[in-house]
Enzyme design. Structure first.
Site, PDB file in Angstrom:
ATOM      1  N   SER A  14      -7.814 148.920  63.195  1.00 19.99           N
ATOM      2  CA  SER A  14      -7.546 149.509  64.820  1.00 19.99           C
ATOM      3  C   SER A  14      -7.371 151.201  64.444  1.00 19.99           C
ATOM      4  CB  SER A  14      -6.107 148.997  65.221  1.00 19.99           C
ATOM      5  OG  SER A  14      -5.653 149.806  66.509  1.00 19.99           O
ATOM      6  N   TYR A  38       3.233 146.908  64.282  1.00 19.34           N
ATOM      7  CA  TYR A  38       1.556 146.700  64.401  1.00 19.34           C
ATOM      8  C   TYR A  38       0.893 147.940  63.891  1.00 19.34           C
ATOM      9  CZ  TYR A  38      -3.002 146.135  66.599  1.00 19.34           C
ATOM     10  OH  TYR A  38      -4.428 146.069  66.782  1.00 19.34           O
TER      11      TYR A  38
HETATM   12  P1  NAI Z   1      -6.836 137.745  69.619  1.00 20.95           P
HETATM   13  O1  NAI Z   1      -5.156 137.260  69.789  1.00 20.95           O
HETATM   14  O2  NAI Z   1      -7.647 137.585  70.844  1.00 20.95           O
HETATM   15  O3  NAI Z   1      -7.176 136.750  68.313  1.00 20.95           O
HETATM   16  C1  NAI Z   1      -6.494 136.621  67.343  1.00 20.95           C
HETATM   17  C2  NAI Z   1      -6.800 135.261  66.330  1.00 20.95           C
HETATM   18  O4  NAI Z   1      -5.932 135.388  65.364  1.00 20.95           O
HETATM   19  C3  NAI Z   1      -6.418 134.280  67.366  1.00 20.95           C
HETATM   20  O5  NAI Z   1      -7.379 133.065  67.225  1.00 20.95           O
HETATM   21  C4  NAI Z   1      -5.103 133.635  66.626  1.00 20.95           C
HETATM   22  O6  NAI Z   1      -4.850 132.158  66.677  1.00 20.95           O
HETATM   23  C5  NAI Z   1      -5.350 134.061  65.146  1.00 20.95           C
HETATM   24  N1  NAI Z   1      -4.393 134.336  64.405  1.00 20.95           N
HETATM   25  C6  NAI Z   1      -3.130 134.812  64.882  1.00 20.95           C
HETATM   26  N2  NAI Z   1      -2.251 134.673  63.674  1.00 20.95           N
HETATM   27  C7  NAI Z   1      -2.892 134.121  62.632  1.00 20.95           C
HETATM   28  C8  NAI Z   1      -2.437 133.377  61.405  1.00 20.95           C
HETATM   29  N3  NAI Z   1      -1.094 133.948  60.888  1.00 20.95           N
HETATM   30  N4  NAI Z   1      -3.287 133.084  60.736  1.00 20.95           N
HETATM   31  C9  NAI Z   1      -4.404 132.789  60.995  1.00 20.95           C
HETATM   32  N5  NAI Z   1      -4.880 133.182  62.419  1.00 20.95           N
HETATM   33  C10 NAI Z   1      -4.179 133.720  63.034  1.00 20.95           C
HETATM   34  O7  NAI Z   1      -6.943 139.093  69.107  1.00 20.95           O
HETATM   35  P2  NAI Z   1      -8.166 140.203  69.027  1.00 20.95           P
HETATM   36  O8  NAI Z   1      -7.935 141.162  69.955  1.00 20.95           O
HETATM   37  O9  NAI Z   1      -9.572 139.375  68.844  1.00 20.95           O
HETATM   38  O10 NAI Z   1      -7.792 140.781  67.506  1.00 20.95           O
HETATM   39  C11 NAI Z   1      -8.483 140.422  66.403  1.00 20.95           C
HETATM   40  C12 NAI Z   1      -8.193 141.778  65.440  1.00 20.95           C
HETATM   41  O11 NAI Z   1      -8.615 142.891  66.142  1.00 20.95           O
HETATM   42  C13 NAI Z   1      -6.506 141.904  65.096  1.00 20.95           C
HETATM   43  O12 NAI Z   1      -6.487 142.331  63.824  1.00 20.95           O
HETATM   44  C14 NAI Z   1      -6.425 143.140  66.136  1.00 20.95           C
HETATM   45  O13 NAI Z   1      -5.211 143.724  65.368  1.00 20.95           O
HETATM   46  C15 NAI Z   1      -7.620 143.888  66.125  1.00 20.95           C
HETATM   47  N6  NAI Z   1      -7.703 144.814  67.155  1.00 20.95           N
HETATM   48  C16 NAI Z   1      -7.960 144.339  68.321  1.00 20.95           C
HETATM   49  C17 NAI Z   1      -8.129 145.363  69.326  1.00 20.95           C
HETATM   50  C18 NAI Z   1      -8.221 144.783  70.946  1.00 20.95           C
HETATM   51  O14 NAI Z   1      -8.268 145.703  71.897  1.00 20.95           O
HETATM   52  N7  NAI Z   1      -8.364 143.570  71.129  1.00 20.95           N
HETATM   53  C19 NAI Z   1      -7.910 146.687  69.131  1.00 20.95           C
HETATM   54  C20 NAI Z   1      -7.844 147.065  67.958  1.00 20.95           C
HETATM   55  C21 NAI Z   1      -7.735 146.260  66.952  1.00 20.95           C
END
Ligand code: NAI
Length: 276
Positions: A155, A168
């Site tokens: 991030s 985070y």
């Molecule tokens: P999201 O919440 O839409 O998706 C995350 C996915 O990870 C979900 O399908 C969830 O069920 C799964 N998950 C959560 N805990 C888990 C675990 N313990 N084991 C296996 N799966 C698990 O999140 P998003 O936005 O797609 O984020 C993905 C990555 O990108 C994360 O690491 C987040 O920190 C990073 N990120 C996202 C940003 C954003 O603006 N959306 C910005 C910067 C980084």
């Protein structure tokens, strides 16, 4: 057919699913690991419906990456299905609100357990398999020909801080150093390790911001490109980092942030937005 396999944690939705779909479309076999079984089934449906052949090129494995046994099972299932893993995308992550004054110990532990320890556990299990493959079966002579690549979904908060998301921010700062340390350790084996630093991307994680005009305006004031990013714009960076075009890149974070880290102060207010 391309015999490359990608494992995407948190691949059932958001950025992870965009990565899974991009690699699937590029011809990879895809292993999706996620805690959300309903989204996992939906993701698999989406991928296989679009496939031009009947061959199953994607599997879903329910897995909480903070659980060592579940991770063990994940890698075993991936190997049973496809025989090897070439690319790992450590994408699963959670964000729980709270700063130093009010963040509970249990929330601190949970965020670190998923975002950092989880990425460590999955990397450890996958790297063990990659090293075995390299030592015993890989006959590619040049290191640069090797397809092995690990991509950590970090991030911009690995570099700048969100005080009300302390755990985070700490987890992403740790991911930055994990990326560098693993890259150096694994370089002699031809395994590249890089990270992606997204800015604000339209997923469930950002729902609180995209649905709230004042929060959205604040984000736009800090986003030179003037819009929220689309998950596919992150998947494209992952595809590049895994490709031969990135064969001399390791230990780096590529920031896909609409220009945020380059910006001091704020952008002038614009009347309309153009979200992806
Ligand atoms: P999201 O919440 O839409 O998706 C995350 C996915 O990870 C979900 O399908 C969830 O069920 C799964 N998950 C959560 N805990 C888990 C675990 N313990 N084991 C296996 N799966 C698990 O999140 P998003 O936005 O797609 O984020 C993905 C990555 O990108 C994360 O690491 C987040 O920190 C990073 N990120 C996202 C940003 C954003 O603006 N959306 C910005 C910067 C980084």
């Amino acid at each position: 057919m391309l015999d490359k396999v990608v494992l995407v944690t948190g691949g059932a939705s958001g950025i992870g699913f965009a990565c899974a779909r991009r690699f699937f479309d590029d011809g990879y076999k895809v292993v999706i690991a996620d805690t959300n079984e309903a989204e996992g089934a939906r993701a698999l449906d989406d991928l296989n419906i679009d496939a031009s052949t009947k061959e199953a090129r994607a599997i879903f494995v329910p897995c909480d990456i903070s659980d060592k046994l579940a991770v063990h099972n994940l890698v075993a299932e991936a190997l049973t299905a496809f025989g090897h893993i070439d690319v790992l995308i450590n994408n699963a992550g959670i964000a729980l609100k709270g700063g130093i004054v009010d963040l509970s110990e249990s929330d601190f532990d949970r965020v670190l357990a998923v975002n950092l320890r989880g990425a460590f556990l999955v990397s450890k299990a996958v790297v063990r398999q990659m090293v075995e493959e390299i030592d015993n079966r890989d006959d590619r002579s040049g290191l640069s020909q090797r397809p092995y690549s690990i991509i950590n979904m970090s991030s911009i908060n690995e570099d700048v801080a969100l005080p009300d998301y302390l755990a985070y921010t700490i987890s992403k700062g740790g991911m930055r150093q994990m990326t560098r340390a693993m890259a150096i350790e694994l370089a002699p084996r031809g395994i590249r390790v890089n990270a992606i630093g997204p800015g604000s991307i339209k997923t469930a994680m950002l729902a609180g911001v995209t649905g709230d005009k004042s929060a959205h305006d604040k984000i736009m004031a800090r986003t030179p490109l003037g819009r929220i990013g689309h998950p596919d714009e992150i998947a494209g960076v992952a595809a590049f980092l895994a490709s031969e075009d990135a064969s001399y890149i390791t230990g780096q974070t590529i920031y896909a942030d609409g220009g945020r880290l380059a910006l001091n102060y704020t952008m002038p207010k614009v009347s309309s937005d153009d979200d992806a």
